[in-house]
Scaffold this active site. Structure first.
Site, PDB file in Angstrom:
ATOM      1  N   THR A 175      -1.675   5.645   2.329  1.00 34.97           N
ATOM      2  CA  THR A 175      -2.822   4.747   2.221  1.00 34.97           C
ATOM      3  C   THR A 175      -2.993   4.077   3.502  1.00 34.97           C
ATOM      4  O   THR A 175      -1.957   3.396   3.900  1.00 34.97           O
ATOM      5  CB  THR A 175      -2.860   3.890   1.015  1.00 34.97           C
ATOM      6  OG1 THR A 175      -2.832   4.514  -0.315  1.00 34.97           O
ATOM      7  CG2 THR A 175      -4.147   3.037   0.988  1.00 34.97           C
ATOM      8  N   LEU A 233       0.956  -1.115   0.043  1.00 32.85           N
ATOM      9  CA  LEU A 233      -0.039  -0.007   0.001  1.00 32.85           C
ATOM     10  C   LEU A 233       1.021   1.304  -0.016  1.00 32.85           C
ATOM     11  O   LEU A 233       1.895   1.207   0.490  1.00 32.85           O
ATOM     12  CB  LEU A 233      -1.054  -0.093   1.172  1.00 32.85           C
ATOM     13  CG  LEU A 233      -1.934  -1.138   1.345  1.00 32.85           C
ATOM     14  CD1 LEU A 233      -2.627  -0.898   2.846  1.00 32.85           C
ATOM     15  CD2 LEU A 233      -2.993  -0.999   0.329  1.00 32.85           C
ATOM     16  N   ASP A 234       0.624   2.169  -0.745  1.00 32.60           N
ATOM     17  CA  ASP A 234       1.416   3.579  -0.655  1.00 32.60           C
ATOM     18  C   ASP A 234       1.351   3.914   0.844  1.00 32.60           C
ATOM     19  O   ASP A 234       0.649   3.843   1.682  1.00 32.60           O
ATOM     20  CB  ASP A 234       0.745   4.716  -1.405  1.00 32.60           C
ATOM     21  CG  ASP A 234       0.334   4.293  -2.886  1.00 32.60           C
ATOM     22  OD1 ASP A 234       1.222   3.413  -3.384  1.00 32.60           O
ATOM     23  OD2 ASP A 234      -0.532   4.814  -3.689  1.00 32.60           O
ATOM     24  N   ARG A 235       2.550   4.605   0.908  1.00 35.79           N
ATOM     25  CA  ARG A 235       2.600   5.255   2.387  1.00 35.79           C
ATOM     26  C   ARG A 235       1.612   6.120   2.826  1.00 35.79           C
ATOM     27  O   ARG A 235       0.993   5.613   4.036  1.00 35.79           O
ATOM     28  CB  ARG A 235       3.802   6.212   2.343  1.00 35.79           C
ATOM     29  CG  ARG A 235       4.228   6.915   3.721  1.00 35.79           C
ATOM     30  CD  ARG A 235       4.844   8.001   3.593  1.00 35.79           C
ATOM     31  NE  ARG A 235       6.409   7.746   2.896  1.00 35.79           N
ATOM     32  CZ  ARG A 235       7.331   7.744   3.719  1.00 35.79           C
ATOM     33  NH1 ARG A 235       7.328   8.028   5.213  1.00 35.79           N
ATOM     34  NH2 ARG A 235       8.580   7.330   3.348  1.00 35.79           N
ATOM     35  N   ARG A 262      -5.949   6.344  -7.158  1.00 37.15           N
ATOM     36  CA  ARG A 262      -5.718   7.801  -7.113  1.00 37.15           C
ATOM     37  C   ARG A 262      -5.536   8.562  -8.554  1.00 37.15           C
ATOM     38  O   ARG A 262      -6.192   9.419  -8.889  1.00 37.15           O
ATOM     39  CB  ARG A 262      -4.597   8.038  -6.444  1.00 37.15           C
ATOM     40  CG  ARG A 262      -4.593   7.477  -4.928  1.00 37.15           C
ATOM     41  CD  ARG A 262      -3.036   7.593  -4.471  1.00 37.15           C
ATOM     42  NE  ARG A 262      -2.374   8.880  -4.331  1.00 37.15           N
ATOM     43  CZ  ARG A 262      -1.097   8.875  -3.857  1.00 37.15           C
ATOM     44  NH1 ARG A 262      -0.423   7.514  -3.613  1.00 37.15           N
ATOM     45  NH2 ARG A 262      -0.492  10.025  -3.798  1.00 37.15           N
TER      46      ARG A 262
END
Length: 275
Positions: A138, A134-136, A221
């Protein structure tokens, strides 16, 4: 940031300990090099070949042909671990975690102490394998492997799109409750498919349920920005959607057929987004 990389024999022809080598190569105190190593800033390659692995113990014996790299970045080493990491399920081959916003999935050469992998490793005292990321920014559900078999089987499920991933997102703009559509705009020249459904709207914001059919970089996104409804708090995509609360994107649930007991497993986030 300073990077110290050297074969041990250049400073210690007969070999030495990791602690002594790091102090000599960097001119830093034992306390500082010990702290940096514990936080993942030191790697070791035995006999100048093979795997490069993090080394944290100052007492480790080094041979003359070993190669050590020490990446000293005070900014990274001073970072604090994000609050909120929570265990959802713990099994032999894998575990499921709620990752808070602000936590990276894995570390860099400068350190790994704030990463999801390292924090899970410390909590469970088990080997950890990154299955997906997961993105930082998120928050939400993520899977960590604990055996090579577990990592292999679960990675295959993700690669074959056999994992159902449901997200929630608060976006800029109002989308009528119940409206559903599929976004199929290609990303980086590759097919990307995202399904969205509006759960309601309020004060020029909408709460969406989002299901990924593919898994491209920043897919949700980018797709939501593409249709004119960027995620609130997104630092990279969209205009007029910035805020102080951070990215309003949550990996709400994850479902897959367990490779070992063949049952459907669904894990839901203890956190929900609200307008």
């Amino acid at each position: 940031m300073k990077i110290y990389k050297s074969k041990v024999e250049k400073l210690f022809p007969q070999g030495t300990t990791l602690g002594e080598f790091l102090q000599k190569v960097s001119s830093l105190s034992l306390e500082k090099v010990s702290d940096a190593a514990m936080k993942g800033a030191v790697t070791l390659q035995r006999n100048s070949k093979g795997k490069i692995l993090r080394s944290r113990d100052m007492r480790v014996k080094l041979s003359p042909h070993d190669i050590v790299q020490f990446t000293y970045d005070e900014k990274v080493l001073s970072l604090k671990v994000a609050d909120g990491l929570a265990s959802i399920y713990e099994g032999q081959h894998y575990s499921i975690w709620y990752k808070p916003a602000g936590m990276i999935a894995q570390g860099s050469a400068s350190g790994d102490h704030t990463s999801l992998l390292r924090q899970v490793e410390l909590k469970l005292k088990k080997e950890t394998y990154l299955i997906h990321r997961l993105d930082r920014e998120t928050m939400g559900m993520t899977v960590i492997g604990h055996t090579s078999e577990g990592a292999r089987f679960l990675s295959e499920l993700f690669a074959q799109n056999k994992v159902k991933k449901i997200y929630q997102a608060i976006v800029k703009g109002e989308i009528e409750r119940g409206h559903a559509e599929t976004i199929s705009a290609s990303l980086d020249g590759k097919e990307a498919i995202t399904h969205i459904k509006s759960l309601g709207n309020k004060q020029h914001r909408s709460l969406l349920e989002v299901e990924l059919e593919t898994g491209k970089l920043h897919q949700i996104r980018r797709h939501l920005d593409f249709i004119g409804f960027p995620v609130m708090g997104d630092p990279k995509y969209g205009t007029g959607n910035k805020n102080r609360a951070g990215l309003q994107l949550l990996a709400q649930s994850i479902s897959f057929i367990d490779p070992w007991d063949k049952t459907l497993k669904t894990f839901e986030s203890p956190v929900k987004l609200e307008l």
